[in-house]
Design an enzyme around this catalytic site. Structure first.
Site, PDB file in Angstrom:
ATOM      1  N   HIS A  58       0.852  -1.183   0.000  1.00  0.00           N
ATOM      2  CA  HIS A  58       0.000   0.000   0.000  1.00  0.00           C
ATOM      3  C   HIS A  58       0.893   1.241   0.000  1.00  0.00           C
ATOM      4  CE1 HIS A  58      -3.816  -2.065   1.779  1.00  0.00           C
ATOM      5  NE2 HIS A  58      -3.179  -2.854   0.925  1.00  0.00           N
ATOM      6  N   GLU A  60       1.090   3.891   1.796  1.00  0.00           N
ATOM      7  CA  GLU A  60       1.639   4.280   3.097  1.00  0.00           C
ATOM      8  C   GLU A  60       2.782   3.362   3.499  1.00  0.00           C
ATOM      9  OE1 GLU A  60      -2.862   5.148   3.258  1.00  0.00           O
ATOM     10  OE2 GLU A  60      -1.528   3.695   2.321  1.00  0.00           O
ATOM     11  N   CYS A  88      -5.934   2.347   5.759  1.00  0.00           N
ATOM     12  CA  CYS A  88      -6.660   1.146   6.161  1.00  0.00           C
ATOM     13  C   CYS A  88      -6.007   0.578   7.428  1.00  0.00           C
ATOM     14  CB  CYS A  88      -6.622   0.132   5.020  1.00  0.00           C
ATOM     15  SG  CYS A  88      -4.996  -0.641   4.800  1.00  0.00           S
ATOM     16  N   CYS A  91      -2.276  -0.199   7.060  1.00  0.00           N
ATOM     17  CA  CYS A  91      -1.426   0.994   7.036  1.00  0.00           C
ATOM     18  C   CYS A  91      -1.351   1.660   8.402  1.00  0.00           C
ATOM     19  CB  CYS A  91      -1.918   1.955   5.970  1.00  0.00           C
ATOM     20  SG  CYS A  91      -1.764   1.235   4.321  1.00  0.00           S
TER      21      CYS A  91
END
Length: 160
Positions: A58, A60, A88, A91
């Protein structure tokens, strides 16, 4: 790092948004993030899940990995994470482990859901509302504590 001014915050959020839009053009997901370390350096990340076949890539997490590698330390205390979208649970967990001090995000999880990225069920899972999504069971064995004994007895360990 102390909180950035509203103008700096917005500049970093817009930077993350530009990364997300460019990533869509490059065939990736619509997510971008930057980690600003206490020394003022900017470490970028974009969603690489489909590009790398890595469900943990992801934006992040990619930005956190880059920041830690660039500064040569897994502890990003005093850093700030700016994300194009609400992080999310994956993250958020990575952000906590990195010891990042603050998070700002532009779009929220509802906007992500409207675009087909519905993480709401994960939030429900972690709140205890959907245990059937991923059964997790404690199954201790005789050697369960052996790794922790090895850790405690290792005088050369790096605490984190």
């Amino acid at each position: 790092m102390s909180a950035h001014s509203a103008q700096q915050r917005d500049e970093f959020l817009n930077h993350a948004i530009r990364l997300a839009v460019q990533n869509v053009s490059d065939g990736g997901g619509p997510f971008g993030a930057v980690v600003v370390t206490p020394d003022g350096r900017i470490h970028e990340g974009v969603n690489r899940v489909t590009r790398d076949n890595d469900p943990t890539a992801h934006a992040e997490v990619v930005a956190i990995r880059r920041a830690a590698a660039d500064i040569g330390n897994f502890d990003l205390n005093g850093s700030v994470l700016y994300a194009s979208c609400e992080p999310c649970p994956l993250c958020l967990s990575a952000t906590l482990w990195a010891r990042i001090g603050r998070v700002y995000f532009a779009a929220d999880r509802h906007g992500a859901a409207r675009a087909g990225f519905d993480d709401a069920v994960f939030y429900e899972y972690f709140a205890g509302g959907r245990p059937e999504l991923l059964p997790v069971e404690h199954a201790p064995v005789a050697a369960s504590e052996t790794p922790f004994d090895a850790w405690r007895n290792n005088a050369e360990r790096t605490d984190y």
